[in-house]
Design a protein around this motif. Structure first.
Motif, short mmCIF file in Angstrom:
data_model
loop_
_atom_site.label_atom_id
_atom_site.label_comp_id
_atom_site.label_asym_id
_atom_site.label_seq_id
_atom_site.Cartn_x
_atom_site.Cartn_y
_atom_site.Cartn_z
N MET A 242 -0.97 10.91 6.78
CA MET A 242 -1.08 10.36 5.96
C MET A 242 -2.34 8.65 4.94
SD MET A 242 0.17 12.58 4.06
CE MET A 242 0.11 12.38 2.80
N ILE A 243 -2.31 8.16 6.00
CA ILE A 243 -3.18 7.07 6.22
C ILE A 243 -4.50 7.65 6.34
CG2 ILE A 243 -3.59 4.53 6.80
CD1 ILE A 243 -0.95 4.21 7.53
N LEU A 244 -4.43 8.31 7.43
CA LEU A 244 -6.41 8.50 7.68
C LEU A 244 -6.75 9.18 6.08
CD1 LEU A 244 -5.59 10.02 11.21
CD2 LEU A 244 -7.27 7.57 9.92
N LEU A 245 -5.88 10.80 5.72
CA LEU A 245 -6.23 11.29 4.53
C LEU A 245 -6.71 10.02 3.49
CD1 LEU A 245 -4.00 14.27 4.22
CD2 LEU A 245 -6.37 14.17 4.46
N ILE A 246 -5.72 8.35 3.42
CA ILE A 246 -6.25 8.43 1.79
C ILE A 246 -7.07 7.43 2.50
CG2 ILE A 246 -4.48 6.25 0.66
CD1 ILE A 246 -1.95 8.07 1.64
N ASN A 247 -6.86 7.14 3.54
CA ASN A 247 -8.22 5.70 4.41
C ASN A 247 -8.99 6.00 5.24
OD1 ASN A 247 -9.71 3.22 4.42
ND2 ASN A 247 -7.32 1.64 4.99
N ASP B 46 0.69 -1.21 0.17
CA ASP B 46 -0.14 -0.25 0.25
C ASP B 46 0.98 1.03 0.19
OD1 ASP B 46 -2.53 -1.14 0.26
OD2 ASP B 46 -2.09 -2.16 2.00
N PHE B 47 1.83 1.67 0.90
CA PHE B 47 3.07 1.99 0.82
C PHE B 47 4.32 2.24 0.80
CE2 PHE B 47 -0.59 3.07 3.90
CZ PHE B 47 -1.36 3.91 3.14
N ASN C 154 16.48 14.35 -2.22
CA ASN C 154 14.53 14.08 -3.21
C ASN C 154 14.42 15.57 -2.17
OD1 ASN C 154 14.62 13.44 0.15
ND2 ASN C 154 15.08 11.73 -0.21
N THR C 155 14.57 16.28 -2.04
CA THR C 155 13.63 17.62 -1.84
C THR C 155 12.68 17.99 -2.47
OG1 THR C 155 15.35 19.62 -2.66
CG2 THR C 155 15.85 18.76 -0.79
N ARG C 156 12.62 18.02 -4.10
CA ARG C 156 12.09 17.67 -5.29
C ARG C 156 10.77 16.79 -5.07
NH1 ARG C 156 12.10 15.22 -10.26
NH2 ARG C 156 13.86 13.42 -10.15
N TYR C 157 10.81 16.43 -3.89
CA TYR C 157 9.63 15.02 -3.77
C TYR C 157 8.68 15.32 -2.51
CZ TYR C 157 12.02 12.29 -6.69
OH TYR C 157 12.68 12.36 -7.96
N PRO C 158 6.65 15.25 -2.94
CA PRO C 158 6.24 15.91 -2.19
C PRO C 158 6.00 14.12 -0.59
CG PRO C 158 5.45 14.81 -3.62
CD PRO C 158 6.62 14.72 -4.57
N ASN C 159 5.24 14.24 -0.12
CA ASN C 159 5.50 13.57 1.53
C ASN C 159 6.75 13.26 1.88
OD1 ASN C 159 2.86 13.05 0.72
ND2 ASN C 159 2.83 11.55 -0.59
N ARG C 160 8.20 13.74 2.08
CA ARG C 160 9.09 14.12 2.82
C ARG C 160 9.18 13.81 4.25
NH1 ARG C 160 12.87 18.02 2.20
NH2 ARG C 160 14.53 16.63 1.39
N PHE C 161 9.68 12.98 5.33
CA PHE C 161 9.99 13.26 6.44
C PHE C 161 10.29 12.22 7.38
CE2 PHE C 161 9.24 8.84 5.90
CZ PHE C 161 9.08 7.91 6.93
N TYR C 162 10.76 13.20 8.26
CA TYR C 162 11.80 13.03 9.07
C TYR C 162 11.67 11.89 10.68
CZ TYR C 162 15.00 16.33 7.65
OH TYR C 162 14.97 17.61 6.40
N LYS D 245 1.65 4.69 -3.44
CA LYS D 245 2.11 5.69 -2.23
C LYS D 245 3.31 5.85 -1.78
CE LYS D 245 -3.19 6.10 -2.13
NZ LYS D 245 -3.78 4.79 -2.69
N THR D 246 3.80 6.66 -1.90
CA THR D 246 5.13 7.09 -1.44
C THR D 246 5.25 7.68 -0.45
OG1 THR D 246 5.61 5.98 -3.60
CG2 THR D 246 7.62 6.16 -2.31
N TYR D 247 6.09 7.26 0.67
CA TYR D 247 6.97 8.69 1.56
C TYR D 247 7.76 8.29 1.56
CZ TYR D 247 1.70 7.79 3.69
OH TYR D 247 0.49 7.75 3.35
N VAL D 248 8.60 9.98 1.89
CA VAL D 248 9.74 10.26 1.36
C VAL D 248 11.10 10.33 2.62
CG1 VAL D 248 12.21 11.01 -0.37
CG2 VAL D 248 9.66 10.86 -1.07
#
Length: 170
Positions: free
Chosen positions: A162-167, A115-116, A142-150, A133-136
């Motif tokens: 993000m899971i709640l937004l999608i599901n 799923d992710f 990789n600054t040009r990609y959305p869904n970046r996190f630490y 669905k990809t988290y970065v």
């Protein structure tokens, strides 16, 4: 939910090992260190053993696996299999027996009904975006990609959001 987890520079800080051995990458926005060629990781397998865990990643995955399945999907050479399993066990990462070595992460994600995917590599991200669905995991390259996190400061909170937004029924 099923998550695919990359290893190098997503949970294991291989870039830090490369910096110590080869010097800093003169262009940190470039994914590849200029002194690393195609055969480097096959001849320098110990890089995978000595890499330190990225702070927060183990706790993040141990929390994630409570309600989800995870598979480690890595482009490491197959010759690194035993070192990788040992590293995951040594650092107490969950599900070390769910480890897949591949040069085609998208096909594996599709075969496993992932799923992710959590990834850092621009090459892989370009292939995965729009398909999975990809988290970065945030890196300078990789600054040009959305869904970046630490992981520090609530990586698991970001993923749950993000899971709640999608599901929303989850």
């Amino acid at each position: 939910m099923i998550f695919g987890i990359d290893i190098c520079n997503t949970i294991a800080d291989v870039n830090e090992v490369l910096m110590r051995r080869l010097g800093p990458n003169p262009n940190p926005e470039n994914y590849h260190h200029p002194k690393v060629d195609r055969m480097f990781f096959k001849s320098e397998l110990d890089v995978f053993s000595v890499a330190k865990p990225i702070k927060g990643s183990r706790d993040f995955l141990n929390s994630l696996v409570k309600e989800n399945q995870i598979f480690y999907i890595t482009a490491r050479p197959l010759e690194a299999k035993e070192r990788t399993i040992t590293w995951l066990m040594k650092h107490k990462y969950p599900c070390f027996d769910r480890l897949i070595f591949t040069n085609d992460k998208l096909s594996i994600c599709n075969d496993l009904n992932v799923d992710f995917m959590i990834e850092d590599s621009p090459f892989e991200l370009d292939r995965l975006y729009g398909q999975i669905k990809t988290y970065v995991y945030a890196q300078p390259y990789n600054t040009r990609y959305p869904n970046r996190f630490y992981y520090k400061g609530g990586g698991i909170c970001f993923i749950k959001y993000m899971i709640l937004l999608i599901n929303p029924n989850k």
